[in-house]
Scaffold this motif. Structure first.
Motif, PDB file in Angstrom:
ATOM      1  N   PRO A  88      35.283  29.035  41.218  1.00  0.00           N
ATOM      2  CA  PRO A  88      35.270  28.524  42.600  1.00  0.00           C
ATOM      3  C   PRO A  88      36.273  29.222  43.533  1.00  0.00           C
ATOM      4  CG  PRO A  88      36.385  26.987  41.139  1.00  0.00           C
ATOM      5  CD  PRO A  88      35.803  28.065  40.276  1.00  0.00           C
ATOM      6  N   ASN A  89      37.272  29.881  42.999  1.00  0.00           N
ATOM      7  CA  ASN A  89      38.287  30.539  43.837  1.00  0.00           C
ATOM      8  C   ASN A  89      38.193  32.063  43.743  1.00  0.00           C
ATOM      9  OD1 ASN A  89      39.424  28.047  44.656  1.00  0.00           O
ATOM     10  ND2 ASN A  89      40.470  27.922  42.691  1.00  0.00           N
ATOM     11  N   SER A  90      36.985  32.584  43.608  1.00  0.00           N
ATOM     12  CA  SER A  90      36.792  34.031  43.469  1.00  0.00           C
ATOM     13  C   SER A  90      37.407  34.778  44.636  1.00  0.00           C
ATOM     14  CB  SER A  90      35.301  34.372  43.407  1.00  0.00           C
ATOM     15  OG  SER A  90      34.744  33.916  42.215  1.00  0.00           O
ATOM     16  N   THR A  91      38.043  35.910  44.313  1.00  0.00           N
ATOM     17  CA  THR A  91      38.572  36.796  45.348  1.00  0.00           C
ATOM     18  C   THR A  91      37.806  38.112  45.372  1.00  0.00           C
ATOM     19  OG1 THR A  91      40.245  37.691  43.853  1.00  0.00           O
ATOM     20  CG2 THR A  91      40.882  35.779  45.194  1.00  0.00           C
ATOM     21  N   ALA A 119      37.594  34.868  29.876  1.00  0.00           N
ATOM     22  CA  ALA A 119      37.128  33.478  29.877  1.00  0.00           C
ATOM     23  C   ALA A 119      37.214  32.839  31.267  1.00  0.00           C
ATOM     24  CB  ALA A 119      37.929  32.653  28.873  1.00  0.00           C
ATOM     25  N   VAL A 120      38.234  33.195  32.039  1.00  0.00           N
ATOM     26  CA  VAL A 120      38.388  32.602  33.375  1.00  0.00           C
ATOM     27  C   VAL A 120      38.196  33.640  34.492  1.00  0.00           C
ATOM     28  CG1 VAL A 120      39.828  30.678  32.618  1.00  0.00           C
ATOM     29  CG2 VAL A 120      40.905  32.825  33.305  1.00  0.00           C
ATOM     30  N   HIS A 121      37.749  34.856  34.129  1.00  0.00           N
ATOM     31  CA  HIS A 121      37.475  35.926  35.094  1.00  0.00           C
ATOM     32  C   HIS A 121      38.701  36.270  35.933  1.00  0.00           C
ATOM     33  CE1 HIS A 121      33.231  35.370  34.165  1.00  0.00           C
ATOM     34  NE2 HIS A 121      33.422  34.071  34.339  1.00  0.00           N
TER      35      HIS A 121
END
Length: 175
Positions: free
Chosen positions: A43-46, A160-162
């Motif tokens: 949800p917090n992709s940069t 696992a968490v990108h």
């Protein structure tokens, strides 16, 4: 007569060059280490893939894939350390075999010391090499007319968490 008509424009040009050079001050060399906090999922992709998108993980090795980024840059490895800048720009997988990404990044400083100053980074980045080198092609504010180079090295990666931390070492000459 012809030699006098050539001398006057040459003298004017040299005068303008000398005056503009004096306003810039002394050329300085600056080195710095920056830490890009890179989130390629969740949800917090940069980092967001805007072409060549497939369901699942991002396809960095697919020719023609285009990504946009707005990574926070911190002063230390820890993602909770102080943010000093943002890395905003695009990456394009530009080699048919997927091994080269073309990088166009603006490092926009947000810390009090350099707020609003920028560094412009551009170049072909062999994205699967341990250390990648690209050019610093410009800058503004505190880094006016910057030129130099930057190296990128992924020093932490959690699939696992990108999440990745990319260390960027910058060496520039600027006014």
């Amino acid at each position: 007569m012809a030699s006098n008509s050539i001398k006057l424009p040459l003298i004017l040009l040299l005068t303008i060059f000398i005056i503009s050079k004096a306003e810039l001050g002394q050329l300085k060399e600056t080195t710095m280490t920056l830490y890009f906090q890179d989130w390629s999922g969740g949800p917090n992709s940069t980092v967001l893939q805007i072409t060549g998108h497939q369901d699942g993980p991002l396809s960095f090795a697919k020719f023609g894939s285009v990504f946009v980024t707005d990574d926070p840059i911190t002063e230390a490895f820890d993602k909770n350390s102080a943010e000093i800048a943002r890395a905003q720009g695009i990456y394009v997988t530009s080699a048919l075999d997927g091994k080269i990404s073309h990088v166009l990044i603006s490092v926009i400083f947000t810390n009090e010391d350099s707020k609003g100053s920028t560094l412009e980074i551009q170049g072909a980045s062999p994205q699967f090499e341990r250390v990648r080198e690209v050019a610093v092609v410009g800058g503004t504010g505190k880094f006016r007319l910057a030129r130099g180079y930057a190296t990128f090295e992924t020093i932490h990666f959690d699939l696992a968490v990108h999440y990745a931390v990319i260390q960027c070492n910058v060496t520039i000459l600027h006014y």
